[in-house]
Design a protein around this motif. Structure first.
Motif, mmCIF file in Angstrom:
data_model
loop_
_atom_site.group_PDB
_atom_site.id
_atom_site.type_symbol
_atom_site.label_atom_id
_atom_site.label_comp_id
_atom_site.label_asym_id
_atom_site.label_seq_id
_atom_site.Cartn_x
_atom_site.Cartn_y
_atom_site.Cartn_z
ATOM 1 N N PRO A 1 0.820 -1.208 0.000
ATOM 2 C CA PRO A 1 0.000 0.000 0.000
ATOM 3 C C PRO A 1 0.856 1.261 0.000
ATOM 4 O O PRO A 1 1.901 1.329 0.647
ATOM 5 C CB PRO A 1 -0.818 -0.129 1.289
ATOM 6 N N LYS A 2 0.368 2.294 -0.699
ATOM 7 C CA LYS A 2 1.111 3.545 -0.840
ATOM 8 C C LYS A 2 0.621 4.541 0.223
ATOM 9 O O LYS A 2 -0.181 5.436 -0.045
ATOM 10 C CB LYS A 2 0.934 4.110 -2.242
ATOM 11 N N TRP A 3 1.112 4.362 1.438
ATOM 12 C CA TRP A 3 0.717 5.228 2.551
ATOM 13 C C TRP A 3 1.290 6.628 2.378
ATOM 14 O O TRP A 3 2.416 6.801 1.904
ATOM 15 C CB TRP A 3 1.202 4.651 3.869
ATOM 16 N N GLN A 4 0.521 7.620 2.821
ATOM 17 C CA GLN A 4 0.974 9.008 2.857
ATOM 18 C C GLN A 4 1.069 9.443 4.314
ATOM 19 O O GLN A 4 0.109 9.323 5.069
ATOM 20 C CB GLN A 4 -0.011 9.915 2.103
ATOM 21 N N GLU A 5 2.235 9.920 4.727
ATOM 22 C CA GLU A 5 2.413 10.388 6.092
ATOM 23 C C GLU A 5 1.761 11.759 6.259
ATOM 24 O O GLU A 5 2.065 12.693 5.512
ATOM 25 C CB GLU A 5 3.902 10.464 6.438
ATOM 26 N N LEU A 6 0.859 11.899 7.224
ATOM 27 C CA LEU A 6 0.217 13.187 7.467
ATOM 28 C C LEU A 6 0.981 14.039 8.467
ATOM 29 O O LEU A 6 0.735 15.243 8.571
ATOM 30 C CB LEU A 6 -1.212 12.964 7.986
ATOM 31 N N LEU B 1 -7.248 5.301 7.358
ATOM 32 C CA LEU B 1 -6.407 6.140 8.212
ATOM 33 C C LEU B 1 -5.909 5.310 9.383
ATOM 34 O O LEU B 1 -6.699 4.610 10.033
ATOM 35 C CB LEU B 1 -7.203 7.340 8.716
ATOM 36 N N GLU B 2 -4.618 5.401 9.667
ATOM 37 C CA GLU B 2 -4.048 4.742 10.843
ATOM 38 C C GLU B 2 -3.270 5.759 11.666
ATOM 39 O O GLU B 2 -2.650 6.681 11.130
ATOM 40 C CB GLU B 2 -3.118 3.595 10.425
ATOM 41 N N PHE B 3 -3.284 5.583 12.970
ATOM 42 C CA PHE B 3 -2.525 6.444 13.870
ATOM 43 C C PHE B 3 -2.405 5.745 15.219
ATOM 44 O O PHE B 3 -3.087 4.758 15.502
ATOM 45 C CB PHE B 3 -3.203 7.816 14.046
ATOM 46 N N GLU B 4 -1.507 6.261 16.042
ATOM 47 C CA GLU B 4 -1.385 5.817 17.432
ATOM 48 C C GLU B 4 -1.746 6.983 18.336
ATOM 49 O O GLU B 4 -1.518 8.145 17.987
ATOM 50 C CB GLU B 4 0.040 5.340 17.718
ATOM 51 N N GLU C 1 -1.125 3.947 27.873
ATOM 52 C CA GLU C 1 -0.242 3.326 26.889
ATOM 53 C C GLU C 1 -0.568 3.877 25.510
ATOM 54 O O GLU C 1 -1.626 4.457 25.282
ATOM 55 C CB GLU C 1 -0.430 1.803 26.870
ATOM 56 N N TRP C 2 0.365 3.659 24.579
ATOM 57 C CA TRP C 2 0.075 3.963 23.186
ATOM 58 C C TRP C 2 -0.890 2.913 22.642
ATOM 59 O O TRP C 2 -0.712 1.721 22.864
ATOM 60 C CB TRP C 2 1.344 3.982 22.351
ATOM 61 N N ASN C 3 -1.922 3.385 21.970
ATOM 62 C CA ASN C 3 -2.916 2.528 21.343
ATOM 63 C C ASN C 3 -2.890 2.748 19.832
ATOM 64 O O ASN C 3 -2.646 3.875 19.369
ATOM 65 C CB ASN C 3 -4.318 2.863 21.851
ATOM 66 N N SER C 4 -3.145 1.721 19.077
ATOM 67 C CA SER C 4 -3.226 1.863 17.622
ATOM 68 C C SER C 4 -4.683 1.984 17.204
ATOM 69 O O SER C 4 -5.578 1.384 17.806
ATOM 70 C CB SER C 4 -2.584 0.666 16.926
ATOM 71 N N ALA C 5 -4.924 2.788 16.172
ATOM 72 C CA ALA C 5 -6.281 2.999 15.671
ATOM 73 C C ALA C 5 -6.293 2.876 14.158
ATOM 74 O O ALA C 5 -5.299 3.173 13.480
ATOM 75 C CB ALA C 5 -6.792 4.374 16.081
ATOM 76 N N ARG C 6 -7.430 2.446 13.640
ATOM 77 C CA ARG C 6 -7.622 2.346 12.196
ATOM 78 C C ARG C 6 -9.058 2.773 11.876
ATOM 79 O O ARG C 6 -10.001 2.361 12.562
ATOM 80 C CB ARG C 6 -7.366 0.913 11.709
ATOM 81 N N ILE C 7 -9.195 3.607 10.853
ATOM 82 C CA ILE C 7 -10.498 4.030 10.361
ATOM 83 C C ILE C 7 -10.552 3.722 8.877
ATOM 84 O O ILE C 7 -9.664 4.136 8.119
ATOM 85 C CB ILE C 7 -10.734 5.541 10.576
ATOM 86 N N GLU C 8 -11.575 3.006 8.461
ATOM 87 C CA GLU C 8 -11.806 2.752 7.039
ATOM 88 C C GLU C 8 -13.097 3.461 6.649
ATOM 89 O O GLU C 8 -14.183 3.087 7.108
ATOM 90 C CB GLU C 8 -11.900 1.256 6.753
ATOM 91 N N ALA C 9 -12.973 4.518 5.831
ATOM 92 C CA ALA C 9 -14.124 5.266 5.335
ATOM 93 C C ALA C 9 -14.144 5.109 3.820
ATOM 94 O O ALA C 9 -13.398 5.796 3.107
ATOM 95 C CB ALA C 9 -14.024 6.732 5.731
ATOM 96 N N VAL D 1 -3.155 14.764 25.475
ATOM 97 C CA VAL D 1 -3.470 13.674 24.569
ATOM 98 C C VAL D 1 -2.452 13.761 23.441
ATOM 99 O O VAL D 1 -2.077 14.864 23.023
ATOM 100 C CB VAL D 1 -4.923 13.769 24.054
ATOM 101 N N ALA D 2 -1.972 12.609 22.982
ATOM 102 C CA ALA D 2 -0.883 12.602 22.006
ATOM 103 C C ALA D 2 -1.203 11.661 20.844
ATOM 104 O O ALA D 2 -1.912 10.660 21.011
ATOM 105 C CB ALA D 2 0.426 12.178 22.681
ATOM 106 N N TRP D 3 -0.664 12.031 19.675
ATOM 107 C CA TRP D 3 -0.823 11.212 18.471
ATOM 108 C C TRP D 3 0.517 11.090 17.748
ATOM 109 O O TRP D 3 1.331 12.011 17.758
ATOM 110 C CB TRP D 3 -1.813 11.863 17.508
ATOM 111 N N ARG D 4 0.733 9.956 17.120
ATOM 112 C CA ARG D 4 1.948 9.777 16.330
ATOM 113 C C ARG D 4 1.678 8.751 15.220
ATOM 114 O O ARG D 4 0.633 8.105 15.189
ATOM 115 C CB ARG D 4 3.111 9.319 17.211
ATOM 116 N N ASN D 5 2.647 8.657 14.298
ATOM 117 C CA ASN D 5 2.559 7.693 13.189
ATOM 118 C C ASN D 5 1.208 7.790 12.471
ATOM 119 O O ASN D 5 0.499 6.796 12.261
ATOM 120 C CB ASN D 5 2.787 6.265 13.696
ATOM 121 N N ILE D 6 0.863 9.025 12.095
ATOM 122 C CA ILE D 6 -0.423 9.291 11.428
ATOM 123 C C ILE D 6 -0.229 9.142 9.928
ATOM 124 O O ILE D 6 0.560 9.883 9.319
ATOM 125 C CB ILE D 6 -0.917 10.707 11.763
ATOM 126 N N ARG D 7 -0.927 8.197 9.333
ATOM 127 C CA ARG D 7 -0.770 7.969 7.903
ATOM 128 C C ARG D 7 -2.119 7.639 7.270
ATOM 129 O O ARG D 7 -3.019 7.134 7.938
ATOM 130 C CB ARG D 7 0.241 6.853 7.634
#
Length: 451
Positions: free
Chosen positions: A22-27, A76-79, A149-157, A201-207
């Protein structure tokens, strides 16, 4: 030899292309907030240790850090990591428009909720309809979030389908067509307590992935409840589960007047997929009159989306027998009350609020803190399994009771229904939408019959 070399080069190129994935784009570049802008509030965002940190602040509304780009279909994925006590979220397909509440950010939100409620991964419609998928729909998903802890999230729209995951666990699943495109935004929620100021609140690795989505989307998990918000439609999942439209969104088929054999010729209209009760004198069944289904129902799950105008009164009735009341007023049956509690006097009548929105009218009150969406469509659900009945509003159970019992019969004797024989105890009955002289809109009327 040259042909062989060319063939090898072509095959190598194809293999490389296929292996790229997959061709992920870093936000977020991990260094600064390039490509993002702050909206609405004044809470602080900073970059620290390759993460975006949002810091809670008193005396500011919700603050959003939004992408300058808009996205329609994506994965969309992020931690994320959040201090206990805060509420936060990630907006998607969201907008800030001058003609909507002076630029108020509104749209879908992936909920971040470290409270005991545990609704992380649910879908909230910020500054519009409220909860679209509260996590009580999916108890297993409520367990996915990890505190501190850091949690991973995924959204499919993708199209009308919107699904979420937390730490690989499926959470929300809705179908909705309200907003097809918008920005991504990180929320620092407003706070009302000084002790919460400075929490983060913190976010990282947003793609984000916007290409070949059908190839990389996750297979549907039929164990996760799907909520269909697209008006007057039955999804494949709903059809397989036995749901059917009780009103087709276009005609009056399947409905008649409660005191006539055909559909009323005034007082009701169909407009852009909505069934409207017209404003008249505010009287009970004095204009077009109530409408009922042309056949009775016994055990069922009934869903009706309704929208009320200011000061309006109406209702959804079940176990209706149109032969009981041939005179003035509404047909007789158990009623899921529809009411503007703030502006209609009926809310202050009855006993202990048993004539307010969602109540079993004149019998059992709904709680005052029910999840009502002012100015938008709300989903009423009535569940009947034998003698057990439940009222739900926007995914939250607000009333339950058991019929055909001494306790039930005693309750009826204290109500306006005491003179109607065997009230509420019939094995089956018609379903009714009420004309109470106020403008009310209905859509997405569907039913699932239970064994």
């Amino acid at each position: 030899m040259k042909k062989n070399s060319l063939l090898i080069l072509v095959m190598t190129a194809l293999l490389v292309s296929c292996s790229q994935g997959p061709k992920w784009q870093e936000l977020f570049n991990g260094k600064d907030l390039q490509g993002w802008e702050k909206l609405n509030g004044t809470a602080e965002y900073k970059v620290e240790d390759n993460a975006i940190i949002g810091i809670s602040q008193m005396n500011t509304p919700n603050t959003f850090l939004a992408t300058t780009e808009k996205y329609d279909d994506f994965i969309l994925e992020f931690e994320f990591k959040v201090d206990d006590g805060l509420n936060s979220g990630v907006q998607f397909r969201s907008n800030s428009l001058p003609d909507y509440r002076d630029g108020r950010v509104h749209g879908y939100q992936f909920e971040i909720d470290p409270s005991d409620r545990a609704w992380t991964g649910g879908i909230y419609d910020e500054a519009r309809r409220g909860w679209l998928y509260p996590m009580n729909y999916n108890p297993e998903g409520m367990k996915a979030f990890k505190h501190s802890e850091w949690n991973s999230a995924r959204i499919e729209a993708i199209g009308n389908s919107i699904r979420t995951w937390v730490n690989g666990v499926p959470c929300a699943n809705i179908l909705d067509d309200t907003t097809p495109s918008g920005f991504i935004a990180l929320q620092v929620h407003s706070i009302g307590k000084a002790e919460l100021e400075g929490k983060t609140v913190a976010w990282r690795n947003i793609r984000i992935l916007t290409d070949e989505l059908d190839k990389y989307k996750t297979a549907d998990d039929e164990n996760v409840m799907q909520i269909n918000q697209v008006a007057n439609t039955i999804s494949d999942r709903e059809a397989a589960d036995g749901w059917k439209l009780l009103w087709d969104g276009k005609t009056t088929e399947g409905w008649r007047g409660a005191k006539r054999d055909d559909f009323p010729d005034l007082g009701w209209s169909i407009d852009n997929g909505m069934l409207k009760v017209h404003k008249s004198d505010g009287g009970e069944s004095t204009n077009g009159g109530d409408i009922v289904t042309t056949r009775p129902y016994k055990n069922f799950m009934l869903k009706v989306d309704f929208k009320i105008t200011e000061g309006a009164n109406s209702g959804i009735k079940y176990f209706v027998d149109t032969n009981l009341n041939k005179g003035e007023g509404s047909a007789i049956g158990c009623e899921f009350q529809i009411l503007d509690d703030q502006n209609h006097p009926d809310a202050k009548m009855g006993t202990n609020g048993n004539r307010t929105l969602g109540s079993l009218y004149d019998l059992i009150p709904a709680p005052q803190d029910k999840p009502f969406r002012k100015g938008f469509f709300n989903t009423a659900m009535v569940v009947v399994e034998g003698n057990h009945v439940e009222h739900w509003l926007n995914g939250v159970k607000i009333v339950e009771y058991d019929r055909n019992s001494d306790a039930w019969n005693k309750l009826v004797q204290t109500s306006k229904y005491k003179d109607w024989p065997n009230f509420g105890n019939a094995e089956e009955g018609l379903i009714l939408l009420q004309d109470h002289g106020d403008e009310v809109w209905f859509q997405n009327v569907k039913i699932k019959e239970l064994d």
